[in-house]
Design a protein around this motif. Structure first.
Motif, PDB file in Angstrom:
ATOM      1  N   SER A 110       0.860  -1.188   0.000  1.00 34.44           N
ATOM      2  CA  SER A 110       0.000   0.000   0.000  1.00 34.44           C
ATOM      3  C   SER A 110       0.890   1.229   0.000  1.00 34.44           C
ATOM      4  CB  SER A 110      -0.933   0.007   1.215  1.00 34.44           C
ATOM      5  OG  SER A 110      -0.182   0.012   2.423  1.00 34.44           O
ATOM      6  N   GLY A 111       0.265   2.385  -0.263  1.00 36.63           N
ATOM      7  CA  GLY A 111       1.013   3.619  -0.360  1.00 36.63           C
ATOM      8  C   GLY A 111       1.559   3.830  -1.764  1.00 36.63           C
ATOM      9  N   HIS A 112       2.283   4.935  -1.963  1.00 37.19           N
ATOM     10  CA  HIS A 112       2.841   5.186  -3.291  1.00 37.19           C
ATOM     11  C   HIS A 112       4.152   5.961  -3.199  1.00 37.19           C
ATOM     12  CE1 HIS A 112       0.278   8.753  -2.510  1.00 37.19           C
ATOM     13  NE2 HIS A 112       1.225   9.408  -3.174  1.00 37.19           N
ATOM     14  N   ILE A 113       4.871   5.938  -4.324  1.00 34.68           N
ATOM     15  CA  ILE A 113       6.179   6.579  -4.431  1.00 34.68           C
ATOM     16  C   ILE A 113       6.160   7.482  -5.651  1.00 34.68           C
ATOM     17  CG2 ILE A 113       8.659   6.179  -4.728  1.00 34.68           C
ATOM     18  CD1 ILE A 113       8.011   3.292  -3.595  1.00 34.68           C
ATOM     19  N   ARG A 114       6.698   8.686  -5.476  1.00 41.46           N
ATOM     20  CA  ARG A 114       6.739   9.640  -6.593  1.00 41.46           C
ATOM     21  C   ARG A 114       8.146  10.176  -6.769  1.00 41.46           C
ATOM     22  NH1 ARG A 114       6.963  14.937  -6.828  1.00 41.46           N
ATOM     23  NH2 ARG A 114       6.438  15.251  -4.625  1.00 41.46           N
ATOM     24  N   ALA A 115       8.584  10.215  -8.019  1.00 41.21           N
ATOM     25  CA  ALA A 115       9.836  10.888  -8.392  1.00 41.21           C
ATOM     26  C   ALA A 115       9.579  11.596  -9.712  1.00 41.21           C
ATOM     27  CB  ALA A 115      10.974   9.890  -8.527  1.00 41.21           C
ATOM     28  N   ASP A 116      10.048  12.830  -9.816  1.00 44.09           N
ATOM     29  CA  ASP A 116       9.802  13.620 -11.018  1.00 44.09           C
ATOM     30  C   ASP A 116      10.715  13.225 -12.175  1.00 44.09           C
ATOM     31  OD1 ASP A 116       7.917  15.094  -9.572  1.00 44.09           O
ATOM     32  OD2 ASP A 116       9.465  16.447  -8.829  1.00 44.09           O
ATOM     33  N   GLY A 117      11.780  12.513 -11.880  1.00 40.44           N
ATOM     34  CA  GLY A 117      12.719  12.086 -12.917  1.00 40.44           C
ATOM     35  C   GLY A 117      13.125  10.645 -12.697  1.00 40.44           C
ATOM     36  N   LYS A 118      14.078  10.218 -13.495  1.00 40.91           N
ATOM     37  CA  LYS A 118      14.532   8.831 -13.429  1.00 40.91           C
ATOM     38  C   LYS A 118      15.271   8.555 -12.129  1.00 40.91           C
ATOM     39  CE  LYS A 118      16.754   5.364 -16.333  1.00 40.91           C
ATOM     40  NZ  LYS A 118      17.413   5.113 -17.630  1.00 40.91           N
ATOM     41  N   VAL A 119      15.053   7.341 -11.597  1.00 42.60           N
ATOM     42  CA  VAL A 119      15.717   6.894 -10.367  1.00 42.60           C
ATOM     43  C   VAL A 119      16.613   5.712 -10.717  1.00 42.60           C
ATOM     44  CG1 VAL A 119      15.405   6.021  -8.024  1.00 42.60           C
ATOM     45  CG2 VAL A 119      13.719   7.599  -9.004  1.00 42.60           C
ATOM     46  N   GLN A 120      17.875   5.775 -10.289  1.00 38.63           N
ATOM     47  CA  GLN A 120      18.808   4.671 -10.488  1.00 38.63           C
ATOM     48  C   GLN A 120      19.378   4.237  -9.150  1.00 38.63           C
ATOM     49  OE1 GLN A 120      19.213   2.909 -13.052  1.00 38.63           O
ATOM     50  NE2 GLN A 120      19.584   4.042 -14.935  1.00 38.63           N
ATOM     51  N   MET A 121      19.772   2.972  -9.089  1.00 39.49           N
ATOM     52  CA  MET A 121      20.246   2.410  -7.828  1.00 39.49           C
ATOM     53  C   MET A 121      21.653   1.844  -7.989  1.00 39.49           C
ATOM     54  SD  MET A 121      18.054  -0.077  -5.384  1.00 39.49           S
ATOM     55  CE  MET A 121      18.673  -0.853  -3.898  1.00 39.49           C
ATOM     56  N   VAL A 122      22.489   2.068  -6.983  1.00 38.66           N
ATOM     57  CA  VAL A 122      23.805   1.445  -6.897  1.00 38.66           C
ATOM     58  C   VAL A 122      23.734   0.439  -5.760  1.00 38.66           C
ATOM     59  CG1 VAL A 122      26.288   1.798  -6.651  1.00 38.66           C
ATOM     60  CG2 VAL A 122      24.864   3.605  -7.657  1.00 38.66           C
ATOM     61  N   PHE A 123      24.089  -0.805  -6.060  1.00 39.27           N
ATOM     62  CA  PHE A 123      23.885  -1.886  -5.100  1.00 39.27           C
ATOM     63  C   PHE A 123      25.116  -2.100  -4.223  1.00 39.27           C
ATOM     64  CE2 PHE A 123      20.947  -2.637  -8.547  1.00 39.27           C
ATOM     65  CZ  PHE A 123      19.768  -2.947  -7.885  1.00 39.27           C
ATOM     66  N   GLN A 124      24.900  -2.876  -3.180  1.00 43.62           N
ATOM     67  CA  GLN A 124      25.918  -3.095  -2.164  1.00 43.62           C
ATOM     68  C   GLN A 124      27.156  -3.792  -2.705  1.00 43.62           C
ATOM     69  OE1 GLN A 124      24.467  -5.137   1.313  1.00 43.62           O
ATOM     70  NE2 GLN A 124      26.489  -5.754   1.986  1.00 43.62           N
ATOM     71  N   ASP A 125      26.957  -4.861  -3.470  1.00 44.99           N
ATOM     72  CA  ASP A 125      28.070  -5.731  -3.826  1.00 44.99           C
ATOM     73  C   ASP A 125      28.581  -5.431  -5.234  1.00 44.99           C
ATOM     74  OD1 ASP A 125      29.898  -7.710  -4.188  1.00 44.99           O
ATOM     75  OD2 ASP A 125      28.525  -9.382  -3.864  1.00 44.99           O
ATOM     76  N   PRO A 126      29.747  -4.808  -5.363  1.00 43.28           N
ATOM     77  CA  PRO A 126      30.267  -4.486  -6.695  1.00 43.28           C
ATOM     78  C   PRO A 126      30.706  -5.725  -7.464  1.00 43.28           C
ATOM     79  CG  PRO A 126      31.924  -3.997  -5.040  1.00 43.28           C
ATOM     80  CD  PRO A 126      30.674  -4.385  -4.296  1.00 43.28           C
ATOM     81  N   TYR A 127      30.810  -6.857  -6.795  1.00 45.57           N
ATOM     82  CA  TYR A 127      31.221  -8.092  -7.468  1.00 45.57           C
ATOM     83  C   TYR A 127      30.053  -8.738  -8.210  1.00 45.57           C
ATOM     84  CZ  TYR A 127      35.417  -7.556  -4.680  1.00 45.57           C
ATOM     85  OH  TYR A 127      36.552  -7.050  -4.119  1.00 45.57           O
ATOM     86  N   SER A 128      28.849  -8.604  -7.679  1.00 50.88           N
ATOM     87  CA  SER A 128      27.694  -9.247  -8.315  1.00 50.88           C
ATOM     88  C   SER A 128      26.860  -8.284  -9.152  1.00 50.88           C
ATOM     89  CB  SER A 128      26.806  -9.899  -7.246  1.00 50.88           C
ATOM     90  OG  SER A 128      26.293  -8.923  -6.360  1.00 50.88           O
ATOM     91  N   SER A 129      27.092  -6.975  -9.022  1.00 51.77           N
ATOM     92  CA  SER A 129      26.251  -6.019  -9.744  1.00 51.77           C
ATOM     93  C   SER A 129      26.709  -5.793 -11.188  1.00 51.77           C
ATOM     94  CB  SER A 129      26.219  -4.676  -9.004  1.00 51.77           C
ATOM     95  OG  SER A 129      27.511  -4.097  -8.939  1.00 51.77           O
ATOM     96  N   LEU A 130      27.899  -6.321 -11.550  1.00 53.20           N
ATOM     97  CA  LEU A 130      28.404  -6.186 -12.910  1.00 53.20           C
ATOM     98  C   LEU A 130      28.512  -7.566 -13.552  1.00 53.20           C
ATOM     99  CD1 LEU A 130      31.292  -3.625 -12.253  1.00 53.20           C
ATOM    100  CD2 LEU A 130      29.046  -3.120 -13.249  1.00 53.20           C
ATOM    101  N   ASP A 131      28.154  -7.659 -14.836  1.00 54.65           N
ATOM    102  CA  ASP A 131      28.255  -8.914 -15.574  1.00 54.65           C
ATOM    103  C   ASP A 131      29.730  -9.251 -15.771  1.00 54.65           C
ATOM    104  OD1 ASP A 131      28.314 -10.961 -17.473  1.00 54.65           O
ATOM    105  OD2 ASP A 131      26.568 -10.203 -18.538  1.00 54.65           O
TER     106      ASP A 131
END
Length: 235
Positions: free
Chosen positions: A57-78
């Motif tokens: 329930s509830g909602h999230i608003r952002a006026d532009g694009k949202v990007q995320m940087v994850f915790q583990d740099p070893y698994s976040s890249l191919d």
């Protein structure tokens, strides 16, 4: 610049409530530090902001694009893809990808000549810089950084934190910076929100929360945090 606004967001997994009626605003062009122990719901809240989880329930608003940087740099890249191609993959169509990859690598203090390297040839700190460049490749207005220094050696954490702070200011990004480490949050944040058991128990300007905490849990986190963060000079 863009605000990121959570309004009465609840996320449940079966009978477990991971995020419980959270309302929180990441102000335009500022860093909101979100701190709490593991399991407090921080990462689940972040995942809802980028569409990896759906709020119950509830909602999230952002006026532009949202990007995320994850915790583990070893698994976040191919591991099979060059870092240049990983960055280019996130770019909008019509972009001069070679030139933009070079610009982004320079922006995160990496040699553009390493664009053909595979992630395995880089250190953890360098991989996290690539992950930052990849997030910026999509031209976001909001960046969520989820525990991005916790998997790094202490010796390189400071350099990555300095880079994050410099990029946020230089690009005017709005940022939700998540960590269990209050010393880290203290260093980068304009405002701080404290999360416990899925709820925000305290939120305000960083100086106010740190110098005059109103909630007992915030006081416990402060008592457990180092008085000074590990050296933050770039290395």
């Amino acid at each position: 610049m863009s605000e990121l606004v959570f309004t009465n967001v609840t996320v449940r997994f079966g009978h477990h409530t991971a995020v419980d009626d959270v309302s929180l605003t990441v102000p335009a062009g500022q860093v909101m530090g979100l701190v709490g122990e593991s399991g407090s719901g921080k990462s689940t809240l972040a995942a809802t902001a980028v569409g990896l989880r759906k709020p119950t329930s509830g909602h999230i608003r952002a006026d532009g694009k949202v990007q995320m940087v994850f915790q583990d740099p070893y698994s976040s890249l191919d591991p099979r893809m060059s870092i240049g191609n990983s960055i280019a993959e996130a770019m909008p169509r019509g972009t001069d990808k070679k030139a933009e990859v070079a610009r982004l690598l320079e922006l995160v203090n990496l040699d553009p000549g390493r664009a053909t390297a595979l992630p395995a040839r880089l250190s953890g700190g360098q991989r996290q810089r690539v992950a930052l460049a990849r997030a910026l490749a999509g031209n976001p207005r909001v960046v969520i950084a989820d525990e991005i220094t916790s998997a790094l050696d202490v010796s390189v954490q400071g350099a990555v934190l300095n880079l994050v702070r410099d990029l946020q200011r230089q690009l005017g990004l709005s940022m939700l910076f998540i960590s269990h480490n209050l010393a880290v949050v203290r260093y980068v944040s304009d405002r701080i929100a404290v999360m416990k058991a899925g709820r925000i128990v305290e939120e305000g300007p960083a100086g106010q929360v740190l110098e005059d905490p109103q909630h007992e849990y915030t006081r416990e986190l402060l008592a457990a945090a180092p008085r000074r963060h590990t050296r933050l000079e770039a290395s």
